[in-house]
Enzyme design. Structure first.
Site, short mmCIF file in Angstrom:
data_model
loop_
_atom_site.label_atom_id
_atom_site.label_comp_id
_atom_site.label_asym_id
_atom_site.label_seq_id
_atom_site.Cartn_x
_atom_site.Cartn_y
_atom_site.Cartn_z
N CYS A 1 -5.02 13.05 12.68
CA CYS A 1 -5.74 11.78 12.57
C CYS A 1 -5.61 11.13 13.94
O CYS A 1 -5.02 11.68 14.86
CB CYS A 1 -5.13 10.92 11.46
SG CYS A 1 -3.62 10.14 11.94
N ARG B 1 0.41 14.98 12.89
CA ARG B 1 0.94 14.66 11.55
C ARG B 1 0.97 15.89 10.64
O ARG B 1 0.35 15.95 9.59
CB ARG B 1 0.15 13.52 10.93
CG ARG B 1 0.26 12.27 11.78
CD ARG B 1 -0.50 11.12 11.22
NE ARG B 1 0.19 10.54 10.05
CZ ARG B 1 -0.29 9.50 9.36
NH1 ARG B 1 -1.43 8.96 9.71
NH2 ARG B 1 0.37 9.04 8.32
N LYS C 1 0.85 -1.21 0.00
CA LYS C 1 0.00 0.00 0.00
C LYS C 1 0.87 1.25 0.00
O LYS C 1 0.67 2.17 -0.80
CB LYS C 1 -0.89 0.00 1.24
CG LYS C 1 -1.57 1.32 1.52
CD LYS C 1 -2.49 1.29 2.71
CE LYS C 1 -1.79 1.57 4.01
NZ LYS C 1 -1.57 2.98 4.32
N ASN C 2 1.87 1.28 0.89
CA ASN C 2 2.64 2.51 1.07
C ASN C 2 3.70 2.74 0.00
O ASN C 2 4.39 3.74 0.01
CB ASN C 2 3.24 2.57 2.47
CG ASN C 2 2.16 2.81 3.51
OD1 ASN C 2 1.01 3.12 3.18
ND2 ASN C 2 2.51 2.65 4.78
N ARG D 1 -8.77 -0.41 4.69
CA ARG D 1 -7.91 0.59 4.05
C ARG D 1 -6.56 0.00 3.69
O ARG D 1 -5.91 0.43 2.74
CB ARG D 1 -7.70 1.78 5.00
CG ARG D 1 -8.92 2.61 5.24
CD ARG D 1 -8.56 3.85 5.99
NE ARG D 1 -7.40 4.48 5.35
CZ ARG D 1 -6.66 5.40 5.93
NH1 ARG D 1 -6.92 5.79 7.16
NH2 ARG D 1 -5.63 5.94 5.30
N GLN E 1 7.43 19.96 6.82
CA GLN E 1 8.67 19.63 6.10
C GLN E 1 8.43 19.56 4.59
O GLN E 1 9.27 19.96 3.80
CB GLN E 1 9.23 18.30 6.61
CG GLN E 1 9.58 18.33 8.09
CD GLN E 1 10.70 19.32 8.40
OE1 GLN E 1 11.77 19.27 7.81
NE2 GLN E 1 10.41 20.25 9.30
N ASP F 1 4.69 0.95 12.21
CA ASP F 1 3.49 0.26 11.68
C ASP F 1 3.40 -1.19 12.15
O ASP F 1 2.42 -1.86 11.85
CB ASP F 1 3.48 0.30 10.15
CG ASP F 1 3.21 1.70 9.65
OD1 ASP F 1 3.39 1.93 8.43
OD2 ASP F 1 2.87 2.58 10.46
N ARG G 1 -4.96 10.80 4.46
CA ARG G 1 -3.90 11.79 4.57
C ARG G 1 -2.92 11.69 3.41
O ARG G 1 -2.32 12.68 3.00
CB ARG G 1 -3.10 11.60 5.84
CG ARG G 1 -3.82 11.51 7.11
CD ARG G 1 -2.82 11.26 8.19
NE ARG G 1 -1.54 11.90 7.88
CZ ARG G 1 -1.33 13.20 7.96
NH1 ARG G 1 -2.33 13.98 8.30
NH2 ARG G 1 -0.17 13.72 7.67
C1 EPZ Z 1 4.14 7.22 6.40
O1 EPZ Z 1 3.32 8.24 6.95
C2 EPZ Z 1 3.23 5.99 6.28
N1 EPZ Z 1 2.14 6.29 5.35
C3 EPZ Z 1 2.69 5.61 7.66
O2 EPZ Z 1 1.93 4.43 7.51
C4 EPZ Z 1 3.87 5.33 8.58
O3 EPZ Z 1 3.38 5.05 9.87
C5 EPZ Z 1 4.79 6.56 8.63
O4 EPZ Z 1 5.21 6.90 7.29
C6 EPZ Z 1 6.04 6.32 9.46
O5 EPZ Z 1 6.75 5.23 8.96
C7 EPZ Z 1 2.39 6.24 4.02
O6 EPZ Z 1 3.49 5.97 3.58
C8 EPZ Z 1 1.22 6.53 3.13
P1 EPZ Z 1 6.05 10.69 8.46
P2 EPZ Z 1 3.87 9.76 6.96
O7 EPZ Z 1 5.86 11.93 7.64
O8 EPZ Z 1 4.73 10.01 5.80
C9 EPZ Z 1 6.21 14.03 11.77
C10 EPZ Z 1 0.07 3.05 7.78
O9 EPZ Z 1 -0.36 2.49 8.79
N2 EPZ Z 1 6.21 14.99 10.64
O10 EPZ Z 1 7.27 9.86 8.23
O11 EPZ Z 1 2.70 10.65 7.19
C11 EPZ Z 1 4.90 13.28 11.90
O12 EPZ Z 1 3.99 14.02 12.68
C12 EPZ Z 1 0.52 4.49 7.84
O13 EPZ Z 1 0.20 2.50 6.66
C13 EPZ Z 1 6.35 16.34 10.90
O14 EPZ Z 1 6.46 16.77 12.05
O15 EPZ Z 1 4.78 9.75 8.26
C14 EPZ Z 1 5.31 12.00 12.58
O16 EPZ Z 1 5.36 12.23 13.97
C15 EPZ Z 1 0.24 5.09 9.19
N3 EPZ Z 1 6.37 17.22 9.85
C16 EPZ Z 1 6.72 11.76 12.06
O17 EPZ Z 1 7.18 13.01 11.53
C17 EPZ Z 1 6.25 16.79 8.55
O18 EPZ Z 1 6.28 17.64 7.63
C18 EPZ Z 1 6.83 10.73 10.96
O19 EPZ Z 1 5.88 11.10 9.99
C19 EPZ Z 1 6.10 15.41 8.31
C20 EPZ Z 1 6.09 14.52 9.37
#
Ligand code: EPZ
Length: 421
Positions: free
Chosen positions: A116, A121, A22-23, A398, A125, A306, A92
């Site tokens: 969420c 989230r 999926k990801n 999902r 960045q 995850d 998202r």
């Molecule tokens: C991706 O989400 C995955 N989703 C998530 O999988 C996964 O849990 C996550 O990466 C971490 O591995 C997809 O790939 C579609 P992040 P993402 O940006 O990109 C903070 C699932 O179950 N952050 O790496 O949204 C954020 O708040 C889903 O399949 C900022 O502060 O995660 C979080 O605490 C859930 N500012 C941390 O970084 C930003 O601009 C990691 O978030 C971006 C992120």
């Protein structure tokens, strides 16, 4: 809303086919916006998030034929560059159209995804990177409005504060059509980021370093449509591996490699799970009791957030106490209260959960709150005594393709109960 009903106690036996990731699929489908023409994607999982992404792409002018495992996208020039709230609020990951739209058209309006269940989230960045590449970013009425006065992004040196996965993916896409070189420092190293880079390069981009924390993109004038088969889903695979272990079963996860699951494999083996590489997958052999093992989630190649909820369920079957620390999201322990209702003994202290092993869990009616929490409740139901009803399974749909059919194929007593409304 449908429920999933499980009568626990049967060790899982047999082979389960792992679906496409999926990801990986979500950013790859969005990247199709970068190149006009007919894209063909194979091994695409039949998931709600795939449907949602394709609905968004249709809104943006892409003609979609969604017949999983095949998805055909016909991208054409479009003057619709807005991702509306009613679509973004469902998923998202819709934010992944931002980079491609700004790269292709020099502008985009994308609804802010909002928080969420698992955390705020933010996407700061993503936006910082686009600004460094020459985009003006305006936040108004719940939308991000990005526009490039010069008409084309320029390459930049971007140092991410956090190795954000979708942030890395958005900026990598944006950089493919920018003028000059972009360097992404502190980039996410997830295998799904590497997969996206492979697809972008097949489209004619020039991306190097994906999979490391420094990615370099040399901008090109244009990209071509692509035919690509999506990599297997390592998190789906990890979920079935933990389920096999938790039910003291013997299961072959077909189509997945341990290469992308080394942190999980190390913890499973330390707990006492037997993992054997086979020609086309990984065999998992479980046992009745496990060693308590401490886990701290971290960006790849660390232990994946995850897989945190699923591993916590396994530790309910451990002798002793394991401490699970969640460092990625601020609110990813919502499965704990539901597991405790099934007889688990888990204490949460901020970002740490102390899991005290118990002799057994009891079936109960439980509520899912996010995708991976849902999966952990299904795993608990598979070895609990009696019947477990997991409610709100739209979360599961999902991210897990045909989950009850796959578990039934491994001998589980599991069925989907059609809900009302
Ligand atoms: C991706 O989400 C995955 N989703 C998530 O999988 C996964 O849990 C996550 O990466 C971490 O591995 C997809 O790939 C579609 P992040 P993402 O940006 O990109 C903070 C699932 O179950 N952050 O790496 O949204 C954020 O708040 C889903 O399949 C900022 O502060 O995660 C979080 O605490 C859930 N500012 C941390 O970084 C930003 O601009 C990691 O978030 C971006 C992120």
């Amino acid at each position: 809303m449908d429920n999933i009903r499980i009568v626990g106690g049967k060790p899982l036996q047999g082979t389960v086919k792992i679906s496409g990731a999926k990801n990986a699929a979500l950013p790859i489908l969005c990247a199709a916006l970068l190149a006009d023409g007919e894209h063909v994607f194979r091994n695409v999982p039949a998931l709600r998030d795939i449907e949602t992404t394709c609905a968004l792409l249709e809104h943006l002018g892409v003609r979609c034929e969604v017949t999983p495992p095949i998805v055909k996208l016909h991208t054409r020039p479009s003057d619709v560059r807005e991702a509306p709230y009613e679509l973004v609020k469902q998923m998202r990951a819709s934010v992944l159209v931002l980079g491609p739209l700004v790269a292709k058209y020099g502008e985009a309006r994308v609804s802010l995804p909002g928080g969420c269940a698992i955390g705020a989230r933010p996407i700061d960045q993503h936006l910082k990177g686009l600004e460094l590449m020459g985009a003006n970013i305006l936040l108004e009425h719940g939308y991000v409005h990005a526009s490039v006065p010069s008409g084309r992004l320029r390459g930049a040196e971007i140092v991410l504060d956090i190795p954000t996965v979708t942030g890395t993916e958005n900026l990598m896409c944006a950089a493919t059509l920018a003028r000059g070189r972009t360097t992404l420092v502190n980039a996410a190293r997830e295998p799904e980021v590497e997969e996206l880079a492979r697809v972008l390069n097949k489209m004619g981009a020039n991306v190097t370093g994906a999979g490391t924390d420094v990615i370099v993109v040399e901008g090109v004038e244009g990209l071509q449509p692509v035919d690509h088969a999506i990599m297997p889903d390592r998190i789906e695979a990890g979920t079935y591996m933990v389920a096999a272990a938790a039910t003291a079963g013997n299961v072959l996860c077909d189509g997945v490699s341990l290469d992308h699951l080394e942190a999980l494999a190390a913890k499973l083996r330390k707990a006492g799970v037997i993992l054997e590489r086979e020609a086309n997958g990984v065999r998992v052999i479980g046992r009745e009791r496990y060693q308590a093992v401490d886990v701290t989630t971290a960006p790849h190649p660390g232990f994946p957030t995850d897989m945190q909820a699923q591993f916590m369920v396994l530790m309910c079957r451990a002798s002793g106490r394991s401490v699970i620390t969640e460092t990625i999201f601020e609110n990813r322990f919502m499965h704990v209260s539901e597991l405790n209702r099934m007889g688990a003994r888990i204490d949460v202290h901020g970002r740490m959960a102390a899991v005290n092993g118990v002799d057994s869990l009891q079936g109960a009616e439980v509520m899912a709150t996010d995708l991976r929490a849902s999966a952990s409740l299904v795993i608990a139901g598979l070895f609990a005594e009696g019947t477990t009803d997991v409610l709100r399974v739209y979360h599961i749909d999902r991210g897990y393709e045909h989950i009850e059919a796959k578990f039934a194929g491994l001998g589980a007593n599991i069925q989907r109960v059609r809900g009302h409304g």
